[in-house]
Design an enzyme around this catalytic site. Sequence first.
Site, PDB file in Angstrom:
ATOM      1  N   ARG A  34     -22.634 -28.602  46.327  1.00 34.94           N
ATOM      2  CA  ARG A  34     -22.669 -28.998  44.919  1.00 34.94           C
ATOM      3  C   ARG A  34     -22.620 -30.525  44.956  1.00 34.94           C
ATOM      4  O   ARG A  34     -21.687 -31.091  45.499  1.00 34.94           O
ATOM      5  CB  ARG A  34     -21.469 -28.417  44.171  1.00 34.94           C
ATOM      6  CG  ARG A  34     -21.371 -26.885  44.284  1.00 34.94           C
ATOM      7  CD  ARG A  34     -20.428 -26.309  43.265  1.00 34.94           C
ATOM      8  NE  ARG A  34     -19.984 -24.963  43.580  1.00 34.94           N
ATOM      9  CZ  ARG A  34     -20.650 -23.849  43.278  1.00 34.94           C
ATOM     10  NH1 ARG A  34     -21.803 -23.912  42.641  1.00 34.94           N
ATOM     11  NH2 ARG A  34     -20.162 -22.658  43.598  1.00 34.94           N
ATOM     12  N   ARG A  57     -18.353 -16.119  37.341  1.00 36.42           N
ATOM     13  CA  ARG A  57     -18.297 -17.287  36.448  1.00 36.42           C
ATOM     14  C   ARG A  57     -18.112 -16.846  35.009  1.00 36.42           C
ATOM     15  O   ARG A  57     -17.206 -16.073  34.730  1.00 36.42           O
ATOM     16  CB  ARG A  57     -19.562 -18.133  36.591  1.00 36.42           C
ATOM     17  CG  ARG A  57     -19.259 -19.576  36.892  1.00 36.42           C
ATOM     18  CD  ARG A  57     -20.549 -20.358  37.009  1.00 36.42           C
ATOM     19  NE  ARG A  57     -20.723 -20.849  38.348  1.00 36.42           N
ATOM     20  CZ  ARG A  57     -20.085 -21.888  38.849  1.00 36.42           C
ATOM     21  NH1 ARG A  57     -19.237 -22.559  38.128  1.00 36.42           N
ATOM     22  NH2 ARG A  57     -20.297 -22.278  40.085  1.00 36.42           N
TER      23      ARG A  57
HETATM   24  N1  LIG Z   1     -27.457 -30.741  34.650  1.00 41.83           N
HETATM   25  C1  LIG Z   1     -27.754 -31.019  35.920  1.00 41.83           C
HETATM   26  N2  LIG Z   1     -28.487 -32.115  36.226  1.00 41.83           N
HETATM   27  C2  LIG Z   1     -28.821 -32.410  37.495  1.00 41.83           C
HETATM   28  N3  LIG Z   1     -28.433 -31.679  38.548  1.00 41.83           N
HETATM   29  C3  LIG Z   1     -27.697 -30.585  38.308  1.00 41.83           C
HETATM   30  C4  LIG Z   1     -27.320 -30.194  36.990  1.00 41.83           C
HETATM   31  N4  LIG Z   1     -26.584 -29.065  37.082  1.00 41.83           N
HETATM   32  C5  LIG Z   1     -26.497 -28.783  38.389  1.00 41.83           C
HETATM   33  N5  LIG Z   1     -27.167 -29.683  39.140  1.00 41.83           N
HETATM   34  C6  LIG Z   1     -27.258 -29.763  40.590  1.00 41.83           C
HETATM   35  O1  LIG Z   1     -27.294 -28.467  41.163  1.00 41.83           O
HETATM   36  C7  LIG Z   1     -26.141 -28.279  42.007  1.00 41.83           C
HETATM   37  C8  LIG Z   1     -25.751 -26.834  42.002  1.00 41.83           C
HETATM   38  O2  LIG Z   1     -25.384 -26.430  40.691  1.00 41.83           O
HETATM   39  P1  LIG Z   1     -24.168 -25.431  40.463  1.00 41.83           P
HETATM   40  O3  LIG Z   1     -24.086 -25.179  39.002  1.00 41.83           O
HETATM   41  O4  LIG Z   1     -22.962 -25.936  41.152  1.00 41.83           O
HETATM   42  O5  LIG Z   1     -24.556 -24.113  41.270  1.00 41.83           O
HETATM   43  P2  LIG Z   1     -25.679 -23.000  41.014  1.00 41.83           P
HETATM   44  O6  LIG Z   1     -27.006 -23.601  41.229  1.00 41.83           O
HETATM   45  O7  LIG Z   1     -25.349 -21.989  42.063  1.00 41.83           O
HETATM   46  O8  LIG Z   1     -25.488 -22.508  39.616  1.00 41.83           O
HETATM   47  C9  LIG Z   1     -25.105 -29.234  41.428  1.00 41.83           C
HETATM   48  O9  LIG Z   1     -24.090 -29.565  42.338  1.00 41.83           O
HETATM   49  C10 LIG Z   1     -25.981 -30.451  41.102  1.00 41.83           C
HETATM   50  O10 LIG Z   1     -26.287 -31.176  42.260  1.00 41.83           O
HETATM   51  O1  LIG Z   2     -17.715 -21.710  45.614  1.00 40.39           O
HETATM   52  P1  LIG Z   2     -16.898 -22.354  44.553  1.00 40.39           P
HETATM   53  O2  LIG Z   2     -17.271 -23.773  44.377  1.00 40.39           O
HETATM   54  O3  LIG Z   2     -15.448 -22.101  44.785  1.00 40.39           O
HETATM   55  O4  LIG Z   2     -17.288 -21.671  43.170  1.00 40.39           O
HETATM   56  C1  LIG Z   2     -16.943 -20.369  42.776  1.00 40.39           C
HETATM   57  C2  LIG Z   2     -17.994 -19.883  41.811  1.00 40.39           C
HETATM   58  O5  LIG Z   2     -19.215 -19.701  42.523  1.00 40.39           O
HETATM   59  C3  LIG Z   2     -19.692 -18.381  42.331  1.00 40.39           C
HETATM   60  O6  LIG Z   2     -19.258 -17.579  43.420  1.00 40.39           O
HETATM   61  C4  LIG Z   2     -21.211 -18.394  42.306  1.00 40.39           C
HETATM   62  O7  LIG Z   2     -21.648 -19.202  41.255  1.00 40.39           O
HETATM   63  P2  LIG Z   2     -22.940 -20.125  41.364  1.00 40.39           P
HETATM   64  O8  LIG Z   2     -24.023 -19.258  41.922  1.00 40.39           O
HETATM   65  O9  LIG Z   2     -23.204 -20.594  39.971  1.00 40.39           O
HETATM   66  O10 LIG Z   2     -22.651 -21.230  42.296  1.00 40.39           O
HETATM   67  C5  LIG Z   2     -19.041 -17.924  41.015  1.00 40.39           C
HETATM   68  O11 LIG Z   2     -18.972 -16.519  40.909  1.00 40.39           O
HETATM   69  C6  LIG Z   2     -17.685 -18.570  41.147  1.00 40.39           C
HETATM   70  O12 LIG Z   2     -17.108 -18.786  39.869  1.00 40.39           O
HETATM   71 MG   LIG Z   3     -24.463 -20.908  38.535  1.00 45.84          MG
END
Ligand SMILES: Nc1ncnc2c1ncn2[C@@H]1O[C@H](COP(=O)(O)OP(=O)(O)O)[C@@H](O)[C@H]1O
Ligand SMILES: O=P(O)(O)OC[C@H]1O[C@](O)(COP(=O)(O)O)[C@@H](O)[C@@H]1O
Ligand SMILES: [Mg+2]
Length: 319
Positions: free
Chosen positions: A72, A171
């Site tokens: 992330r 989540r």
């Molecule tokens: N609004 C955003 N603008 C730009 N990059 C983003 C945004 N949201 C997420 N990202 C990028 O994508 C990464 C992964 O998003 P995250 O929400 O943590 O996990 P997931 O893709 O599994 O939902 C973030 O750490 C960031 O680098």
């Molecule tokens: O791995 P982390 O940073 O502890 O985050 C935990 C979160 O990631 C998940 O396992 C997967 O969520 P994302 O795919 O959005 O990253 C959620 O179910 C949980 O809330």
């Molecule tokens: Mg997500």
Amino acid sequence: MKKIAVITSGGDCPGMNAAIRAVVRVAMANQIEVWGIKNGYAGMIANDMTQLDSRSVGDIIHKGGTFLGTARSEEFKTLTGRQKAVANLQAHGIEGLVVIGGDGSLTGAKLLAELGIKFVGLPGTIDNDIWGTDYTIGFDTAVNTALDAINKLRDTASAHGRVMLVEVMGRACGWIALTAGLAGGAEIILIPEQPFSSENICRQLLESRAKGKQYSIVVVAEGAGSAIDLGKVISAKTGLETRVSVLGHIQRGGAPTVSDRLLASRLAERAVRDLLQGKSDIMIGYRNNQCVEVPITDAISKKKDIDPELYRLSDVLSQ
Ligand SMILES: Nc1ncnc2c1ncn2[C@@H]1O[C@H](COP(=O)(O)OP(=O)(O)O)[C@@H](O)[C@H]1O
Ligand SMILES: O=P(O)(O)OC[C@H]1O[C@](O)(COP(=O)(O)O)[C@@H](O)[C@@H]1O
Ligand SMILES: [Mg+2]
């Protein structure tokens, strides 16, 4: 397009490796050079990428996690961070990306496209919280892991006549809880999409004892609240012996199921084909047993609801 890259980003999920493998092998079959970006967008900013070939993705289809690593990245949320990332991609001559990740990662990809990089996204998250696809890669494996835990907890709950609370991930969404809870025969399933009160839960548990149930399984989605806190309330208000298990990151690991491997492979093939046709700003979803193109704005902005029929059925079957 002659050179593409593949990236896994956000929370890892089982099936990411199967998706990377398919991206690489489909690209190789089309005489396209493929690069792998390490550790999500953090690696894109740090210029941490390596060329892949069919042999680099051998022996990974059965493994959880992602051999490319994931992250992330806060820096990627800034324009300066994304500009650095784009400069690195352009320096390598990379013209298109396959982005495997959740809603956050796909949002990031869309912003990257605004800076001139084409991409096709794949829904990779255990949460199944992405609009436009019936299932996300990793969900089936996570649900089966949760189910295995529920089965085991049922043995000990039954032996002691206890109320057993199981908190699962997801989540802000209740898909994992609802699916694993229904399959695991839970008496109560608590999800963020359906309001509930602890008073009603306590009453329901006491009533089911009065009707002859010897023990209870309560599945709690993390987005619905803390199972630990609820367990304390139940114990204090009902006097029933209560135990809580928070499954946590166990749900993120393990060998992907057949469904996840097939889903990952099929979506990835379509993603590469679409990218090679010059398409961008789409996610490949899976609906009614077919790969479909989903506009990225829909995938990231629309809210995927739980299936109300599944919720209704779980209620009927828990009586
Ligand atoms: N609004 C955003 N603008 C730009 N990059 C983003 C945004 N949201 C997420 N990202 C990028 O994508 C990464 C992964 O998003 P995250 O929400 O943590 O996990 P997931 O893709 O599994 O939902 C973030 O750490 C960031 O680098
Ligand atoms: O791995 P982390 O940073 O502890 O985050 C935990 C979160 O990631 C998940 O396992 C997967 O969520 P994302 O795919 O959005 O990253 C959620 O179910 C949980 O809330
Ligand atoms: Mg997500």
